[in-house]
Design a protein around this motif. Structure first.
Motif, short mmCIF file in Angstrom:
data_model
loop_
_atom_site.label_atom_id
_atom_site.label_comp_id
_atom_site.label_asym_id
_atom_site.label_seq_id
_atom_site.Cartn_x
_atom_site.Cartn_y
_atom_site.Cartn_z
N GLU A 46 0.83 -1.21 0.00
CA GLU A 46 0.00 0.00 0.00
C GLU A 46 0.86 1.26 0.00
OE1 GLU A 46 -3.28 0.66 -0.37
OE2 GLU A 46 -3.51 -1.47 -0.81
N THR A 47 1.93 1.26 0.76
CA THR A 47 2.84 2.41 0.80
C THR A 47 3.48 2.60 -0.57
OG1 THR A 47 3.30 1.93 3.11
CG2 THR A 47 4.82 3.42 1.98
N ASP A 50 0.84 4.00 -2.89
CA ASP A 50 0.60 5.42 -2.58
C ASP A 50 1.70 6.29 -3.17
OD1 ASP A 50 -1.67 4.69 -1.19
OD2 ASP A 50 -0.70 4.82 0.79
N GLU A 51 2.95 5.86 -3.02
CA GLU A 51 4.07 6.63 -3.54
C GLU A 51 4.06 6.67 -5.06
OE1 GLU A 51 8.83 6.50 -3.18
OE2 GLU A 51 7.68 6.70 -1.33
N ASP A 80 -5.95 5.88 -9.51
CA ASP A 80 -5.71 7.31 -9.30
C ASP A 80 -7.01 8.09 -9.51
OD1 ASP A 80 -4.13 9.66 -8.85
OD2 ASP A 80 -4.05 9.96 -11.02
N ARG A 83 -9.45 7.43 -6.60
CA ARG A 83 -9.09 8.15 -5.37
C ARG A 83 -9.37 9.63 -5.48
NH1 ARG A 83 -3.51 5.62 -2.87
NH2 ARG A 83 -4.22 3.47 -2.74
#
Length: 149
Positions: A46-47, A50-51, A80, A83
């Motif tokens: 997930e990190t 996100d990045e 993207d 979100r």
């Protein structure tokens, strides 16, 4: 794939893995499967995702590359947009799903033409209902009923 620039890279499942794994020659699911399987088990997926989305913010499909955060570039474009609350452009339809040309619609037999006229005058069927019932274009219905030359 992660680099030394990311503080969380040491915990990533792909740390020390060949970067070519995350940049397959094809966008087919089979070509991407190994990288996605590695990402699926990653504790920082997930990190990483996100990045990736933060780095690629506002970029189109052609500016995104490889598998990142367990997603292909096409999946990241959709994620993207999701979100950000934006509706992405619809997927392109394949040739097999295009509407059939009305030029090649089935021709009506004389019996079908008579039945269509009867349903129009006696039963009160609409042009659209007749079009659906006989599997022809609305223009064919209008011509059969004499409403259009």
């Amino acid at each position: 794939m992660v680099t030394d620039l990311n503080p969380w890279y040491r915990a990533a499942a792909c740390s020390g893995t060949d970067p070519e794994l995350f940049h397959p020659d094809s966008e087919s699911p089979a070509a991407q499967q190994d990288a996605k399987e590695l990402c699926a088990a990653c504790p920082v997926r997930e990190t990483c995702l996100d990045e990736a989305l933060a780095e690629e913010a506002g970029l189109g499909l052609t500016s995104r590359f490889g598998i990142r955060g367990g997603m292909s570039r096409r999946q990241r474009v959709r994620e993207d947009a999701r979100r950000r609350g934006v509706t992405p452009a619809p997927k392109r339809r394949h040739a097999s799903t295009k509407p059939k040309c009305t030029k090649f619609m089935p021709k009506l037999t004389p019996e079908q033409r008579e039945e269509m006229r009867r349903l129009w005058t006696d039963e009160g069927f609409t042009q659209i209902a007749l079009s659906r019932r006989f599997g022809v274009a609305p223009k064919t219905v209008r011509r059969t009923l004499g409403l259009e030359p």
